[in-house]
Design an enzyme around this catalytic site. Structure first.
Site, mmCIF file in Angstrom:
data_model
loop_
_atom_site.group_PDB
_atom_site.id
_atom_site.type_symbol
_atom_site.label_atom_id
_atom_site.label_comp_id
_atom_site.label_asym_id
_atom_site.label_seq_id
_atom_site.Cartn_x
_atom_site.Cartn_y
_atom_site.Cartn_z
ATOM 1 N N GLY A 7 7.364 4.330 8.289
ATOM 2 C CA GLY A 7 6.397 5.689 8.353
ATOM 3 C C GLY A 7 6.459 6.342 9.735
ATOM 4 O O GLY A 7 7.757 6.100 10.184
ATOM 5 N N SER A 8 5.437 6.975 10.283
ATOM 6 C CA SER A 8 6.146 7.545 11.615
ATOM 7 C C SER A 8 5.831 6.647 12.632
ATOM 8 O O SER A 8 5.401 5.544 12.748
ATOM 9 C CB SER A 8 4.680 8.682 11.757
ATOM 10 O OG SER A 8 3.480 7.806 11.739
ATOM 11 N N THR A 9 6.566 7.000 13.723
ATOM 12 C CA THR A 9 6.225 6.250 14.937
ATOM 13 C C THR A 9 5.168 6.065 15.512
ATOM 14 O O THR A 9 4.765 4.888 16.104
ATOM 15 C CB THR A 9 7.564 7.103 16.027
ATOM 16 O OG1 THR A 9 8.534 7.039 15.357
ATOM 17 C CG2 THR A 9 7.467 6.367 17.135
ATOM 18 N N GLU A 10 4.263 7.046 15.488
ATOM 19 C CA GLU A 10 3.024 6.725 15.961
ATOM 20 C C GLU A 10 2.121 5.650 15.162
ATOM 21 O O GLU A 10 1.496 4.959 15.854
ATOM 22 C CB GLU A 10 1.798 8.125 15.855
ATOM 23 C CG GLU A 10 2.489 9.129 16.890
ATOM 24 C CD GLU A 10 3.974 9.279 16.899
ATOM 25 O OE1 GLU A 10 4.463 9.589 15.951
ATOM 26 O OE2 GLU A 10 4.376 9.660 18.130
ATOM 27 N N CYS A 60 13.621 10.078 6.977
ATOM 28 C CA CYS A 60 13.481 9.701 8.261
ATOM 29 C C CYS A 60 15.140 9.903 8.931
ATOM 30 O O CYS A 60 14.934 9.894 10.028
ATOM 31 C CB CYS A 60 13.086 8.360 8.056
ATOM 32 S SG CYS A 60 13.907 7.114 7.224
ATOM 33 N N GLU A 70 10.548 14.975 15.711
ATOM 34 C CA GLU A 70 10.787 14.909 14.196
ATOM 35 C C GLU A 70 10.021 16.028 13.562
ATOM 36 O O GLU A 70 8.698 16.059 13.852
ATOM 37 C CB GLU A 70 10.441 13.473 13.605
ATOM 38 C CG GLU A 70 10.739 13.189 12.372
ATOM 39 C CD GLU A 70 10.449 11.959 11.907
ATOM 40 O OE1 GLU A 70 9.317 11.386 12.239
ATOM 41 O OE2 GLU A 70 11.267 11.308 11.256
ATOM 42 N N GLU A 73 10.144 0.505 10.256
ATOM 43 C CA GLU A 73 11.192 1.534 9.803
ATOM 44 C C GLU A 73 10.691 2.872 10.213
ATOM 45 O O GLU A 73 9.795 3.330 9.498
ATOM 46 C CB GLU A 73 11.903 1.516 8.503
ATOM 47 C CG GLU A 73 13.072 1.823 8.513
ATOM 48 C CD GLU A 73 13.248 3.436 8.166
ATOM 49 O OE1 GLU A 73 13.293 4.214 8.872
ATOM 50 O OE2 GLU A 73 13.296 3.695 6.935
ATOM 51 N N LYS A 133 0.819 -1.359 -0.057
ATOM 52 C CA LYS A 133 0.017 -0.049 -0.103
ATOM 53 C C LYS A 133 0.928 1.255 -0.019
ATOM 54 O O LYS A 133 1.514 1.447 1.012
ATOM 55 C CB LYS A 133 -0.582 0.127 1.275
ATOM 56 C CG LYS A 133 -1.994 1.144 1.241
ATOM 57 C CD LYS A 133 -2.638 1.562 2.307
ATOM 58 C CE LYS A 133 -1.867 2.559 3.089
ATOM 59 N NZ LYS A 133 -1.745 3.998 2.252
ATOM 60 N N GLY A 137 3.692 3.419 13.463
ATOM 61 C CA GLY A 137 4.395 1.996 13.688
ATOM 62 C C GLY A 137 3.590 1.294 15.087
ATOM 63 O O GLY A 137 3.591 0.197 15.258
HETATM 64 P P1 NAI Z 1 2.069 7.959 8.360
HETATM 65 O O1 NAI Z 1 2.995 7.330 9.158
HETATM 66 O O2 NAI Z 1 0.667 8.293 8.627
HETATM 67 O O3 NAI Z 1 1.990 7.153 7.108
HETATM 68 C C1 NAI Z 1 2.693 6.337 6.438
HETATM 69 C C2 NAI Z 1 1.901 5.130 5.716
HETATM 70 O O4 NAI Z 1 1.134 4.574 6.625
HETATM 71 C C3 NAI Z 1 0.879 5.759 4.713
HETATM 72 O O5 NAI Z 1 0.942 4.647 3.564
HETATM 73 C C4 NAI Z 1 -0.458 5.790 5.385
HETATM 74 O O6 NAI Z 1 -1.487 5.501 4.590
HETATM 75 C C5 NAI Z 1 -0.333 4.524 6.272
HETATM 76 N N1 NAI Z 1 -0.907 4.653 7.552
HETATM 77 C C6 NAI Z 1 -1.582 5.641 8.270
HETATM 78 N N2 NAI Z 1 -2.290 4.978 9.239
HETATM 79 C C7 NAI Z 1 -2.093 3.676 9.345
HETATM 80 C C8 NAI Z 1 -2.652 2.840 10.218
HETATM 81 N N3 NAI Z 1 -3.357 3.055 11.349
HETATM 82 N N4 NAI Z 1 -2.279 1.469 9.886
HETATM 83 C C9 NAI Z 1 -1.545 1.103 8.663
HETATM 84 N N5 NAI Z 1 -1.248 2.029 8.038
HETATM 85 C C10 NAI Z 1 -1.466 3.555 8.211
HETATM 86 O O7 NAI Z 1 2.827 9.185 7.855
HETATM 87 P P2 NAI Z 1 2.163 10.950 7.798
HETATM 88 O O8 NAI Z 1 1.043 11.144 8.588
HETATM 89 O O9 NAI Z 1 1.896 10.951 6.499
HETATM 90 O O10 NAI Z 1 3.348 11.685 8.303
HETATM 91 C C11 NAI Z 1 3.521 11.942 9.653
HETATM 92 C C12 NAI Z 1 4.823 12.454 10.281
HETATM 93 O O11 NAI Z 1 5.270 11.049 10.142
HETATM 94 C C13 NAI Z 1 5.761 12.991 9.366
HETATM 95 O O12 NAI Z 1 5.534 14.324 9.773
HETATM 96 C C14 NAI Z 1 6.854 12.619 9.756
HETATM 97 O O13 NAI Z 1 7.262 13.055 10.997
HETATM 98 C C15 NAI Z 1 6.663 11.150 10.081
HETATM 99 N N6 NAI Z 1 7.012 10.269 8.697
HETATM 100 C C16 NAI Z 1 8.095 9.746 8.884
HETATM 101 C C17 NAI Z 1 8.491 8.804 7.687
HETATM 102 C C18 NAI Z 1 9.808 7.860 7.622
HETATM 103 O O14 NAI Z 1 10.220 7.676 6.695
HETATM 104 N N7 NAI Z 1 10.280 7.603 8.910
HETATM 105 C C19 NAI Z 1 7.732 8.847 6.492
HETATM 106 C C20 NAI Z 1 6.354 9.634 6.655
HETATM 107 C C21 NAI Z 1 6.274 10.328 7.829
#
Ligand code: NAI
Length: 773
Positions: A235-238, A291, A385, A257, A183, A240
């Site tokens: 993606g985000s720690t929250e 990240c 972050e 990650e 996804k 994760g």
């Molecule tokens: P996110 O963590 O919400 O999104 C990443 C992915 O997870 C997207 O594909 C999203 O659709 C999916 N997702 C969202 N909620 C989910 C759930 N409950 N279960 C499974 N999948 C889910 O990232 P977001 O909200 O776009 O960004 C928020 C913050 O997260 C950013 O400002 C940044 O600080 C951090 N972030 C860190 C990343 C990294 O590479 N470590 C990448 C993206 C965001």
């Protein structure tokens, strides 16, 4: 006018990359990627606000269908000879290269990142990942003869490197014979959809890879789907953490990650010209939406003024603008909502803010580079972050202070250290809690080198041999762990030979249970053998505190010394072999010969781990360029563990010894069925030079104590071998600080299972040392 003056007064002319091919591809699909009547969402160009396409919002039924297709495709794909899978992965790599220009433009249109980056970094690295893993598919049968594919992988990726993250996830999964439902992030689904076309063209069988678009609800449905065997998330720690909770107890493999707040340590003897360029690369690559971005500058006090001045001058030359312009340094952030989030985070900061004057294009989510200096290490902006083009800065005096500031965060993804004294730089590097460390460099990546974090930056590695572990499982199903229970009070209880109350061992001293409670321990022949304490949360807290204090010294002792201690431990156990065998007979009812054989096996196992203590090699990774990429092993930290119920002594040694050999400190919960054996083993530890606090032992009910351990914020890992399935509460509890948890359902105790224990007891860290010009 001199030539220099001419250069300095020249303006940049526009150098736009053509978007024609990418837009033509979108047009060819009617700018819509969804079946008729499906719910859709829009994906827009964040640099202009223009609508790029409408994309299907994956429903629960779509998740079901995608997982069912992956399940159906799995047996044939996993059984396919590695060479055939290798050819398909190779074809994907070639096709990525052939379509590189269109894909780079499409990526830039969808994310707002500069075309220079998508063209020169995202695309080549994505192709490299497929080449590298084509090789892994080829070598799997020969090099990993005992491993097989896990099954269906649910992979969820973010919006900062959409195609590259797809490559990082899809290539190893397919190479090892798994099938995938991926996804992409809702802001950036287009290159993944394009890749679906490439996969088909490369000859990937139907159902092996499904690109399932949708938002977080689609992601959540995929992660929790019972048909998914492994979840990989970036993606985000929250989110994760939410995924760790949602999948707790489901028996799924999981790698995360997550975010970071990576330190960029700049010492006064650094080559400042290089360091400033490194810093620019570190924090303004992809607008800081990385990240592992070096988002925290920790600069030595004496040069802070000069560094900030030079940095401001350099920032003034960074060009913010149309991401398709080839001479642009910063494009647009990935979405206006993200722009608003970053702007809100930095508004009203107490620090000194610098942003160079620049004219930002209208209608996009552009943001000028920002430097915020003069912040205390505890300032929220030093801790959270930001994920935008914002560098925060603080100062340090001594290298030890730099390391302490760098480590004072909940994250542990990456770090960068700059000093012309290699000794000083490596010394600082050794103290940093991060999965990836660059010395006099930044943002170096390669498919051959593992990438991933510690602490709340997640667990698991991507890339290298170590990355494959997450996509394979042993071929041989291990026998189920034995569940144990205390021997019940016999009807005709006999008087004890000698009533002993086994105390806890905490910090090298005997301790009574905090609650003052204990229970009788009966022999199978009806004798009262003694009493064992019933531990509580307070006892765990004390044990963890003692383990934390002992941990650094035990790691520093080194493998050679730890080997000696383990041999000595074996010698002392051997001296009491008869006593232990008698204890086993009494507490487990084992025949005498079997008990004696178990003690013998435990001695041999101790020798195995004494041997391993100084033999877990690192590796130098074959990465391109003038750089040594070294994979090092470090102890996981403080491990909380429930010992196996049977075989009691062999199980104890098989679990405890690898943790000790690799330099961890432990909080050990004795087997419920025979707690006195562990207590007696504690006495052997006392006589064997194991420093106080390295092994702390308590007893009690695992169903009560293991979830407590899992929740404890100062443990780095939790292992549960007690035979009850506590994976639900343990994995749920572990979500708090995202510690690694290991709740195997089976284990073959006749073998040392060295690879598995070594992997669980250590963290790999990749140290990058560039050299030469
Ligand atoms: P996110 O963590 O919400 O999104 C990443 C992915 O997870 C997207 O594909 C999203 O659709 C999916 N997702 C969202 N909620 C989910 C759930 N409950 N279960 C499974 N999948 C889910 O990232 P977001 O909200 O776009 O960004 C928020 C913050 O997260 C950013 O400002 C940044 O600080 C951090 N972030 C860190 C990343 C990294 O590479 N470590 C990448 C993206 C965001």
């Amino acid at each position: 006018m001199t030539v220099r003056e001419i250069f300095e007064t020249m303006e940049y002319g526009p150098a736009p990359e053509s978007a024609e091919a990418a837009l033509a591809w979108l047009d060819a699909h009617g700018r819509r990627f969804a079946p008729a009547g499906a719910e859709v969402f829009e994906t827009r160009n964040p640099a202009t606000g223009d609508l790029l396409a409408e994309v299907a919002q994956g429903s629960a039924a779509d998740v079901d269908a995608a997982v069912a297709a992956a399940r159906a495709a799995f047996p044939a794909w996993a059984a396919m000879p590695g060479h055939r899978r290798a050819r398909i992965l190779y074809a994907m790599a070639r096709l990525l290269q052939k379509h590189a220009r269109t894909l780079a433009v499409l990526e830039t249109l969808d994310t707002g990142k500069p075309i220079r980056e998508s063209r020169d970094a995202d695309l080549p690295l994505a192709a490299r990942h497929f080449y590298y893993h084509a090789g892994m598919a080829q070598l799997m049968a020969e090099e990993l003869p005992d491993r097989q594919a896990i099954g269906v992988c649910g992979q969820i990726i973010p919006w900062n490197f959409p195609l590259l993250m797809l490559a990082w996830k899809v290539a190893p999964a397919l190479a090892m014979g798994n099938t995938v439902v991926l996804k992409p992030a809702e802001w950036t689904p287009l290159t993944a959809l394009y890749f679906a076309q490439i996969a088909a063209e490369a000859g990937l069988p139907e159902g092996v890879l499904t690109i399932l678009t949708g938002d977080g609800t689609t992601g959540a449905a995929l992660a929790a789907h019972p048909g998914v065997d492994k979840v990989a998330f970036t993606g985000s720690t929250e989110v994760g953490r939410a995924i760790r909770r949602a999948t707790a107890g489901q028996g799924k493999a999981l790698t995360l990650e997550l975010g970071g707040k990576s330190a960029f340590i700049l010492a006064e003897d650094a080559d400042l010209d290089s360091a400033i360029e490194g810093l620019v690369e570190s924090i303004w690559f992809n607008g800081g939406q990385v990240c592992c971005a070096g988002s925290r500058l920790i600069v030595q006090e004496g040069i802070a003024g000069e560094v900030h001045d030079r940095l401001r001058a350099r920032m003034a030359t960074l060009r913010v603008g149309d991401p398709l312009d080839k001479s642009i340094d910063l494009g647009s952030l990935a979405d206006p909502a993200h722009h608003a989030r970053v702007a809100a985070m930095i508004a009203g900061t107490a620090g000194e803010v610098f942003a160079p004057p620049c004219v930002l294009p209208e209608g996009g989510a552009h943001m000028a580079p920002v430097l915020i200096s003069g912040l205390e290490p505890a300032d929220p902006l030093m801790q959270q972050e930001i994920f935008g083009p914002v560098l925060v800065s603080t100062t340090y005096r001594t290298p030890a202070e730099a390391v302490a500031i760098a480590n004072a965060t909940r994250y542990g993804l990456a770090a960068s250290v700059w000093s012309e004294s290699l000794g000083a730089a490596l010394d600082m590097a050794a103290g940093l809690e991060a999965g990836v460390i660059w010395v006099n460099g930044a943002n170096m990546f390669d498919a051959a080198a593992g990438f991933g974090g510690l602490r709340e930056s997640g667990f698991g590695r991507e890339g290298g041999w170590e990355g494959l572990r997450a996509y394979t499982r042993p071929k041989q199903e291990a026998p189920a762990l034995a569940a144990g229970a205390p021997v019940a009070k016999p009807q005709a209880a006999r008087a004890p030979d000698l009533d002993r109350t086994a105390k806890f061992r905490i910090g090298g001293k005997q301790a009574r249970p905090d609650g003052g409670q204990s229970r009788a321990v009966w022999a199978t022949d009806g004798r009262l053998l003694g009493h064992a304490g019933i531990g509580s949360r307070k006892d765990i807290r004390n044990a963890v505190e003692a383990a934390r204090a002992a941990r650094p010294g035990w790691e520093k002792a080194g493998g050679a010394l730890r080997a000696q201690v383990l041999y000595f431990l074996a010698e002392n156990l051997s001296a009491r072999a008869g006593e232990f065998a008698a204890g086993l007979v009494a507490q487990t009812g084992a025949p005498a010969a079997e008990a004696a054989a178990e003690v013998e096996a435990a001695l041999e196992r101790l020798f195995t781990w004494a041997a391993w203590a100084d033999k877990q090699d690192g590796a130098v990774k074959p990465v391109p360029g003038k750089v040594v990429a070294a994979m090092l092993h470090r102890p996981a930290g403080v491990i909380g563990m429930a010992l196996p119920e049977a075989p009691v002594l062999l199980g104890l040694v098989s679990v405890l010894a690898p943790a000790l050999a690799t330099g961890n400190a432990c909080v050990v919960l004795a087997a419920e069925s025979a707690p006195l054996i562990a207590a007696e083993f504690g006495q052997v530890l006392d006589t064997s030079d194991v420093p106080g606090g390295v092994v702390n032992m308590i007893s009690g009910d695992p169903a009560v104590l293991m979830p407590e351990m899992a929740r404890h914020a100062d443990l780095e890992a939790v292992w549960c071998f007690c035979g009850q399935d506590l994976s639900g509460p343990v994995e749920e509890g572990a979500a708090g600080n995202l510690k690694r948890s290991w709740c195997p359902r089976g284990m073959d105790w006749s073998r040392a299972n060295a690879a598995e224990f070594l992997a669980a007891a250590t963290e790999t860290r990749t140290l990058w040392l560039p050299y030469g010009a």
